[in-house]
Design a protein around this motif. Structure first.
Motif, PDB file in Angstrom:
ATOM      1  N   HIS A  41       0.896  -1.171   0.000  1.00 25.88           N
ATOM      2  CA  HIS A  41       0.000   0.000   0.000  1.00 25.88           C
ATOM      3  C   HIS A  41       0.932   1.219   0.000  1.00 25.88           C
ATOM      4  O   HIS A  41       1.024   1.931   0.994  1.00 25.88           O
ATOM      5  CB  HIS A  41      -0.868   0.015   1.254  1.00 25.88           C
ATOM      6  N   HIS A  84      -7.616  -9.624   1.098  1.00 27.65           N
ATOM      7  CA  HIS A  84      -7.113  -9.577   2.477  1.00 27.65           C
ATOM      8  C   HIS A  84      -8.040 -10.499   3.270  1.00 27.65           C
ATOM      9  O   HIS A  84      -9.187 -10.122   3.560  1.00 27.65           O
ATOM     10  CB  HIS A  84      -7.224  -8.166   3.045  1.00 27.65           C
ATOM     11  N   HIS A 142      -2.383 -12.480   4.082  1.00 25.94           N
ATOM     12  CA  HIS A 142      -2.407 -12.477   5.557  1.00 25.94           C
ATOM     13  C   HIS A 142      -2.690 -13.905   6.056  1.00 25.94           C
ATOM     14  O   HIS A 142      -1.826 -14.558   6.583  1.00 25.94           O
ATOM     15  CB  HIS A 142      -3.449 -11.505   6.149  1.00 25.94           C
ATOM     16  N   ASP A 163       3.990  -5.978   2.640  1.00 24.36           N
ATOM     17  CA  ASP A 163       2.722  -5.352   3.028  1.00 24.36           C
ATOM     18  C   ASP A 163       2.948  -3.901   3.440  1.00 24.36           C
ATOM     19  O   ASP A 163       2.300  -3.402   4.372  1.00 24.36           O
ATOM     20  CB  ASP A 163       2.027  -6.127   4.159  1.00 24.36           C
TER      21      ASP A 163
HETATM   22 FE    FE Z   1      -2.364  -5.184   3.119  1.00 25.38          FE
END
Ligand code: FE
Ligand code: DI6
Length: 407
Positions: free
Chosen positions: A74, A241, A264, A316
């Motif tokens: 991100h 996610h 994740h 991440d």
């Molecule tokens: Fe993420």
């Protein structure tokens, strides 16, 4: 692509081609590239005779691997959230902070307030840090704009990054990241808007894949499914996610939509593993987020391995749960915390990361693939998950163009 028309020779190096089930080790190796692609890989003494080499790079005994691929970031956002890290150290949880209006929403406010130029400057600086660790491909998600105009702004920044840096950038639309304040109490209406925005964003060339945050503090299974339906109607691949903070069954849903990856997955169930295996969905492990949140529930690595679900590893990078700008640290953590082998970890940032992005043209060193390379000042690739820090990357090649890093 910055392709080289003549033949480029990389020599005086060892190679980890990652082409088979092992390191694909070649001692005293060499590699030829032309037109942006690898044309030959082998031992230096076996180089074809009579080559008209246009450019030669003697790598001083470095290790050459495929360029690293950071398949979940991100990178585009305004501000930072160091104060929230502080609150967590004092005992507040990530969920509590999010429910109190901090978390993703506070970054949304900072991102909306930032100009596109300022966002690009911050994003580029962060990408530069990843590139200094051998990254040649990065996936970048939106998700801090949360309106059509602001999501478009963030995705344009990601696209521009790929045009202004020697780096491949894949853009993922994560409109379903959090509920923006103007939709408070109207999550279903917001999801309808997220779905409506998808086609215009795609028409602007800003979307390579679609993602969502399926979680108690994110969106429900039913809402996630609506996002996936909209993506399917537009022919866009999906990822999710999933099962980060609680078991929601997101992995099974994502697998039904042929998701590229579930990311994740600390709370992934046996049924989720089976569904991912059947669908060929990659498990993207994000140890830096797990570490920063002081999580204790580890992803089911042994069961994933046993089931043959490919495991990728990524930074991440985000301003909340993972302010990590070091993919090598993430690889180190995957081994130390979760007992991935060094080979699994390195495959996780090359071969499997490419799969998690639906890319078949990179991730290994083999003729016909993109000449995206990383050169390392180490003797053996297992050192990539051994050292902590120390900047071992000597340089990268992107589509055959050599980009040395200062020692
Ligand atoms: Fe993420
Ligand atoms: N999971 C994550 O790792 C990021 N988003 C998500 O859904 C965290 C985003 C943030 O805290 O800003």
């Amino acid at each position: 692509m910055n392709t080289q028309t003549g033949i480029t020779l990389f020599r005086h190096c060892s190679l980890a081609t990652l082409s088979g089930a092992d390191w694909g080790w070649i001692e005293r190796g060499a590699l030829l590239a032309q037109g942006g692609l690898i044309t030959w890989v082998g031992a230096e003494r076996d180089l074809p005779a009579g080559l008209a080499v246009a450019e030669e790079h003697a790598l001083n005994g470095a290790l050459l691997t495929p360029g690293l691929i950071d398949c979940h970031t991100h990178l585009v956002y305004g501000g930072h959230r160091a104060h929230e890290a502080d609150l967590r150290l004092q005992g507040a949880s990530y969920e509590t902070i999010a429910r109190a209006g901090g978390g993703i929403r506070s970054t949304v406010a900072a991102t909306r307030a930032a100009t596109e130029a300022a966002l690009l400057a911050g994003t580029s600086a962060r990408a530069d840090a990843l590139m200094r660790e051998g990254v040649t491909t990065v996936e970048v998600k939106s998700g801090y704009g949360l309106s059509l105009a602001e999501e478009a702004k963030c995705l344009r920044v990601a696209r521009t990054l790929g045009q202004s840096r020697p780096l491949s950038v894949l853009c993922t639309y994560l409109g379903a990241h959090a509920l923006p304040p103007e939709f408070e109490g109207r999550a279903d209406d917001y999801i309808a808007a997220v779905c409506d925005w998808m086609a215009p964003l795609q028409a602007q060339g800003l979307v390579d894949a679609v993602d969502a945050f399926c979680e108690t503090i994110g969106f429900t299974l039913a809402q996630t499914q609506r996002v996936f339906e909209a993506a399917r109607a537009l022919g866009l691949p999906v990822k999710l996610h999933a099962e980060q903070l609680s078991a929601q069954g997101g992995a099974e849903l994502a697998a039904r939509y042929g998701a590229l990856s579930c990311d994740h997955i600390e709370h992934l169930s046996p049924a989720g593993i089976a569904a991912m295996r059947a669908a060929g969905t990659v498990a993207v492990l994000l140890p830096a987020a797990w570490y920063c949140l002081r999580d204790t529930q580890a992803p089911p690595v042994a069961a994933l391995r046993e089931a043959g679900v490919p495991m990728a590893i990524s930074s991440d990078h985000n301003p909340g749960s993972s302010p990590c700008l070091s993919i090598l640290t993430a690889l180190h953590m995957a081994c130390t915390f979760w007992r991935l082998t060094p080979l699994e970890a390195v495959l996780g940032a090359t071969v499997q990361a490419a799969r998690a992005l639906g890319l078949r043209d990179r991730g290994r060193l083999a003729p016909g693939l993109r000449a995206d390379l990383a050169a390392w000042r180490v003797e053996h690739p297992r050192e990539l998950t051994y050292w902590l820090g120390g900047q071992p990357c000597a340089g990268r090649a992107v589509a055959g163009r050599w980009l040395p890093l200062n020692p």
